[in-house]
Design a protein around this motif. Structure first.
Motif, PDB file in Angstrom:
ATOM      1  N   VAL A 177       0.865  -1.184   0.000  1.00 23.90           N
ATOM      2  CA  VAL A 177       0.000   0.000   0.000  1.00 23.90           C
ATOM      3  C   VAL A 177       0.899   1.231   0.000  1.00 23.90           C
ATOM      4  CG1 VAL A 177      -1.873   1.208   1.177  1.00 23.90           C
ATOM      5  CG2 VAL A 177      -1.710  -1.293   1.351  1.00 23.90           C
ATOM      6  N   ASP A 178       0.832   1.996  -1.089  1.00 20.58           N
ATOM      7  CA  ASP A 178       1.721   3.139  -1.238  1.00 20.58           C
ATOM      8  C   ASP A 178       0.995   4.448  -0.963  1.00 20.58           C
ATOM      9  OD1 ASP A 178       3.896   4.765  -1.925  1.00 20.58           O
ATOM     10  OD2 ASP A 178       2.992   5.070  -3.901  1.00 20.58           O
ATOM     11  N   HIS A 179       1.454   5.169   0.076  1.00 20.78           N
ATOM     12  CA  HIS A 179       0.844   6.445   0.461  1.00 20.78           C
ATOM     13  C   HIS A 179       1.586   7.658  -0.105  1.00 20.78           C
ATOM     14  CE1 HIS A 179      -1.948   4.395   3.041  1.00 20.78           C
ATOM     15  NE2 HIS A 179      -0.977   3.781   3.666  1.00 20.78           N
ATOM     16  N   THR A 180       2.621   7.425  -0.903  1.00 24.84           N
ATOM     17  CA  THR A 180       3.338   8.516  -1.547  1.00 24.84           C
ATOM     18  C   THR A 180       2.407   9.257  -2.504  1.00 24.84           C
ATOM     19  OG1 THR A 180       5.320   7.119  -1.509  1.00 24.84           O
ATOM     20  CG2 THR A 180       5.371   9.055  -2.962  1.00 24.84           C
ATOM     21  N   THR A 181       2.505  10.575  -2.554  1.00 23.69           N
ATOM     22  CA  THR A 181       1.848  11.306  -3.639  1.00 23.69           C
ATOM     23  C   THR A 181       2.778  11.246  -4.837  1.00 23.69           C
ATOM     24  OG1 THR A 181       0.619  12.763  -2.154  1.00 23.69           O
ATOM     25  CG2 THR A 181       0.967  13.539  -4.406  1.00 23.69           C
ATOM     26  N   ALA A 182       2.374  10.453  -5.819  1.00 23.60           N
ATOM     27  CA  ALA A 182       3.223  10.171  -6.979  1.00 23.60           C
ATOM     28  C   ALA A 182       2.364  10.257  -8.234  1.00 23.60           C
ATOM     29  CB  ALA A 182       3.859   8.790  -6.826  1.00 23.60           C
ATOM     30  N   SER A 183       2.926   9.876  -9.376  1.00 24.79           N
ATOM     31  CA  SER A 183       2.171   9.928 -10.621  1.00 24.79           C
ATOM     32  C   SER A 183       1.266   8.709 -10.754  1.00 24.79           C
ATOM     33  CB  SER A 183       3.120   9.998 -11.817  1.00 24.79           C
ATOM     34  OG  SER A 183       3.815   8.764 -11.962  1.00 24.79           O
ATOM     35  N   ALA A 184       0.211   8.868 -11.535  1.00 22.86           N
ATOM     36  CA  ALA A 184      -0.648   7.722 -11.834  1.00 22.86           C
ATOM     37  C   ALA A 184       0.119   6.688 -12.654  1.00 22.86           C
ATOM     38  CB  ALA A 184      -1.893   8.187 -12.581  1.00 22.86           C
ATOM     39  N   ASP A 185       1.054   7.155 -13.481  1.00 23.66           N
ATOM     40  CA  ASP A 185       1.837   6.235 -14.302  1.00 23.66           C
ATOM     41  C   ASP A 185       2.683   5.294 -13.457  1.00 23.66           C
ATOM     42  OD1 ASP A 185       0.844   7.142 -16.678  1.00 23.66           O
ATOM     43  OD2 ASP A 185       2.598   8.355 -17.208  1.00 23.66           O
ATOM     44  N   VAL A 186       3.350   5.827 -12.425  1.00 25.73           N
ATOM     45  CA  VAL A 186       4.192   4.957 -11.604  1.00 25.73           C
ATOM     46  C   VAL A 186       3.331   3.988 -10.805  1.00 25.73           C
ATOM     47  CG1 VAL A 186       4.450   6.292  -9.440  1.00 25.73           C
ATOM     48  CG2 VAL A 186       6.348   4.920 -10.298  1.00 25.73           C
ATOM     49  N   ALA A 187       2.132   4.400 -10.439  1.00 29.14           N
ATOM     50  CA  ALA A 187       1.229   3.477  -9.744  1.00 29.14           C
ATOM     51  C   ALA A 187       0.888   2.294 -10.644  1.00 29.14           C
ATOM     52  CB  ALA A 187      -0.042   4.208  -9.318  1.00 29.14           C
ATOM     53  N   ARG A 188       0.594   2.580 -11.898  1.00 30.75           N
ATOM     54  CA  ARG A 188       0.262   1.490 -12.827  1.00 30.75           C
ATOM     55  C   ARG A 188       1.480   0.613 -13.103  1.00 30.75           C
ATOM     56  NH1 ARG A 188      -1.982   6.219 -15.722  1.00 30.75           N
ATOM     57  NH2 ARG A 188      -4.163   6.467 -15.044  1.00 30.75           N
ATOM     58  N   GLU A 189       2.648   1.246 -13.230  1.00 31.34           N
ATOM     59  CA  GLU A 189       3.893   0.510 -13.478  1.00 31.34           C
ATOM     60  C   GLU A 189       4.196  -0.462 -12.345  1.00 31.34           C
ATOM     61  OE1 GLU A 189       8.602   1.608 -12.977  1.00 31.34           O
ATOM     62  OE2 GLU A 189       7.294   3.153 -13.827  1.00 31.34           O
ATOM     63  N   LEU A 190       4.105   0.030 -11.113  1.00 30.08           N
ATOM     64  CA  LEU A 190       4.457  -0.815  -9.971  1.00 30.08           C
ATOM     65  C   LEU A 190       3.370  -1.839  -9.669  1.00 30.08           C
ATOM     66  CD1 LEU A 190       6.189   1.806  -7.667  1.00 30.08           C
ATOM     67  CD2 LEU A 190       7.220   0.206  -9.300  1.00 30.08           C
ATOM     68  N   SER A 191       2.139  -1.504  -9.999  1.00 26.25           N
ATOM     69  CA  SER A 191       1.072  -2.494  -9.860  1.00 26.25           C
ATOM     70  C   SER A 191       1.333  -3.688 -10.777  1.00 26.25           C
ATOM     71  CB  SER A 191      -0.278  -1.855 -10.187  1.00 26.25           C
ATOM     72  OG  SER A 191      -1.315  -2.812 -10.097  1.00 26.25           O
ATOM     73  N   ALA A 192       1.760  -3.396 -12.009  1.00 28.09           N
ATOM     74  CA  ALA A 192       2.076  -4.480 -12.947  1.00 28.09           C
ATOM     75  C   ALA A 192       3.284  -5.289 -12.474  1.00 28.09           C
ATOM     76  CB  ALA A 192       2.338  -3.896 -14.335  1.00 28.09           C
ATOM     77  N   ALA A 193       4.293  -4.601 -11.931  1.00 29.26           N
ATOM     78  CA  ALA A 193       5.474  -5.305 -11.418  1.00 29.26           C
ATOM     79  C   ALA A 193       5.107  -6.211 -10.256  1.00 29.26           C
ATOM     80  CB  ALA A 193       6.533  -4.291 -10.990  1.00 29.26           C
ATOM     81  N   ALA A 194       4.208  -5.736  -9.387  1.00 27.46           N
ATOM     82  CA  ALA A 194       3.758  -6.553  -8.262  1.00 27.46           C
ATOM     83  C   ALA A 194       2.970  -7.765  -8.747  1.00 27.46           C
ATOM     84  CB  ALA A 194       2.909  -5.702  -7.317  1.00 27.46           C
ATOM     85  N   ALA A 195       2.063  -7.536  -9.696  1.00 25.32           N
ATOM     86  CA  ALA A 195       1.243  -8.635 -10.199  1.00 25.32           C
ATOM     87  C   ALA A 195       2.095  -9.735 -10.819  1.00 25.32           C
ATOM     88  CB  ALA A 195       0.241  -8.097 -11.214  1.00 25.32           C
ATOM     89  N   ALA A 196       3.185  -9.344 -11.466  1.00 25.22           N
ATOM     90  CA  ALA A 196       4.074 -10.332 -12.093  1.00 25.22           C
ATOM     91  C   ALA A 196       4.715 -11.259 -11.065  1.00 25.22           C
ATOM     92  CB  ALA A 196       5.154  -9.617 -12.898  1.00 25.22           C
ATOM     93  N   LYS A 197       4.753 -10.818  -9.805  1.00 21.49           N
ATOM     94  CA  LYS A 197       5.332 -11.627  -8.729  1.00 21.49           C
ATOM     95  C   LYS A 197       4.259 -12.235  -7.818  1.00 21.49           C
ATOM     96  CE  LYS A 197       9.772  -9.165  -8.403  1.00 21.49           C
ATOM     97  NZ  LYS A 197      10.645 -10.356  -8.503  1.00 21.49           N
ATOM     98  N   GLY A 198       3.000 -12.140  -8.224  1.00 20.78           N
ATOM     99  CA  GLY A 198       1.921 -12.696  -7.419  1.00 20.78           C
ATOM    100  C   GLY A 198       1.578 -11.840  -6.206  1.00 20.78           C
ATOM    101  N   LEU A 199       1.850 -10.523  -6.310  1.00 18.56           N
ATOM    102  CA  LEU A 199       1.614  -9.590  -5.209  1.00 18.56           C
ATOM    103  C   LEU A 199       0.576  -8.556  -5.624  1.00 18.56           C
ATOM    104  CD1 LEU A 199       5.416  -9.042  -4.461  1.00 18.56           C
ATOM    105  CD2 LEU A 199       3.854 -10.548  -3.191  1.00 18.56           C
ATOM    106  N   LYS A 200       0.069  -7.819  -4.653  1.00 16.76           N
ATOM    107  CA  LYS A 200      -0.944  -6.804  -4.911  1.00 16.76           C
ATOM    108  C   LYS A 200      -0.395  -5.419  -4.562  1.00 16.76           C
ATOM    109  CE  LYS A 200      -4.238  -9.774  -5.976  1.00 16.76           C
ATOM    110  NZ  LYS A 200      -4.762  -9.873  -7.350  1.00 16.76           N
ATOM    111  N   PHE A 201      -0.803  -4.415  -5.334  1.00 19.14           N
ATOM    112  CA  PHE A 201      -0.351  -3.039  -5.139  1.00 19.14           C
ATOM    113  C   PHE A 201      -1.568  -2.123  -5.086  1.00 19.14           C
ATOM    114  CE2 PHE A 201       0.965   1.152  -6.491  1.00 19.14           C
ATOM    115  CZ  PHE A 201       2.237   1.321  -5.985  1.00 19.14           C
ATOM    116  N   VAL A 202      -1.626  -1.274  -4.047  1.00 19.84           N
ATOM    117  CA  VAL A 202      -2.696  -0.287  -3.916  1.00 19.84           C
ATOM    118  C   VAL A 202      -2.057   1.093  -3.847  1.00 19.84           C
ATOM    119  CG1 VAL A 202      -4.598   0.544  -2.468  1.00 19.84           C
ATOM    120  CG2 VAL A 202      -4.178  -1.922  -2.683  1.00 19.84           C
ATOM    121  N   ASP A 203      -2.411   1.996  -4.781  1.00 24.04           N
ATOM    122  CA  ASP A 203      -1.941   3.381  -4.663  1.00 24.04           C
ATOM    123  C   ASP A 203      -2.921   4.108  -3.759  1.00 24.04           C
ATOM    124  OD1 ASP A 203      -3.399   2.939  -7.359  1.00 24.04           O
ATOM    125  OD2 ASP A 203      -3.631   5.112  -7.133  1.00 24.04           O
ATOM    126  N   ALA A 204      -2.392   4.760  -2.714  1.00 21.84           N
ATOM    127  CA  ALA A 204      -3.239   5.265  -1.639  1.00 21.84           C
ATOM    128  C   ALA A 204      -2.714   6.579  -1.071  1.00 21.84           C
ATOM    129  CB  ALA A 204      -3.336   4.207  -0.536  1.00 21.84           C
TER     130      ALA A 204
END
Length: 300
Positions: free
Chosen positions: A106-133
């Protein structure tokens, strides 16, 4: 954390969690997780800060994000920007290398929507979940455990994180797929930028007109002009006090994200673009660490 903690925590099963980034927001947020009964391991780029947190809250500190995440059900993060976020998430010592299958980041950083999507995909590739928050509520909200949290990502991952995250939240809300949390935070910052500039002009006008602005704000604060900014920043703006709160440098970083996203989606933001330049003026005056309400200094 304040010396007295008024927050009451809803009963929730103790979870093994990690928190990455112990700045003015992350330090108290991680503290609330510990006070709510969770087993917390922290990581900070400055190890001394992590050790100080562990001593204060009887938790553990780790030397790398990977080590902090080992065996955790949930990993929370609050760092500075997109590059800071990638540095703690990716690579051999990054958090994704240490998380167990099925765990939620769960990422609470104020960041770009693009990096949220990028890291969500990286997490999914490892069987993990990513929430931009990303969060709203500032340092006081973090200290009091009353942040408003805007979430994007998998709904089941959001639901898994929510009970623990309520330790530092007033509201923890799912708004859509990956990136939706960051986009909602951009909406928040657009609204704040315009409100603070309007309040600055109103106070400066009233002062030029010879009015008792403390009295005026007391009156109009009971009507349609009322806002959080007026209630919480009006008095200090009148007094010229800005050495606290959400720094101008941080707001410019956030508005940069907003304006970049607007170029992509075609949104027209004339007021936001103008206020961003007004904040540049404040930076040039030496106000990089002043609160965002320091916009009024341009009008003096």
């Amino acid at each position: 954390m304040p010396s007295t903690n008024p927050k009451t925590y809803d009963p929730t099963p103790s979870r093994k969690v990690a928190f990455l980034g112990l700045g003015v927001m992350g330090f108290p947020m991680a503290g609330h997780l510990a006070l709510a009964g969770h087993q917390v391991t922290v990581y900070n780029r400055s190890a001394a800060k992590a050790q100080a947190w562990a001593g204060e809250f009887k938790g553990q500190s780790a030397a790398t994000p990977r080590e902090a995440a080992a065996g955790c059900d949930l990993v929370f993060c609050c760092v500075g920007n997109d590059d800071d976020l990638r540095s703690v998430v990716l690579g051999a010592d990054g958090v994704l290398a240490g998380m167990k299958p099925g765990a939620v980041f769960v990422d609470h950083t104020t960041a770009s929507a693009d990096v949220a999507r990028e890291l969500s995909a990286a997490a999914a590739a490892k069987g993990l979940k990513f929430v931009d928050a990303p969060v709203s509520g500032g340092q006081a909200g973090a200290q009091n455990g009353l942040l408003t949290v805007m979430c994007g990502g998998d709904k089941a991952a959001f639901e898994a994180a929510r009970p623990a995250a309520m330790a530092f939240s007033r509201a923890f809300t799912h708004l859509g797929p990956s990136g939706a949390g960051q986009l909602a935070k951009m909406v928040n910052q657009i609204a704040i930028a315009g409100l603070v500039q309007g309040l600055s002009e109103a106070i400066a006008f009233g002062q030029k007109a010879g009015l008792d602005m403390a009295q005026v704000l007391e009156v109009i604060g009971k009507g349609a002009a009322q806002s959080w900014q007026m209630d919480n920043r009006g008095k200090t703006m009148i007094e010229g006090k800005f050495d606290f709160g959400f720094a101008v440098d941080w707001m410019r970083k956030d508005l940069g994200l907003v304006l970049d996203e607007a170029k992509r989606n075609g949104a027209r933001l004339p007021v936001t673009a103008l206020v961003d330049q007004f904040y540049a003026d404040v930076q040039n005056q030496g106000g990089r660490r002043w609160d965002t309400s320091s916009l009024i200094t341009r009008l003096k």
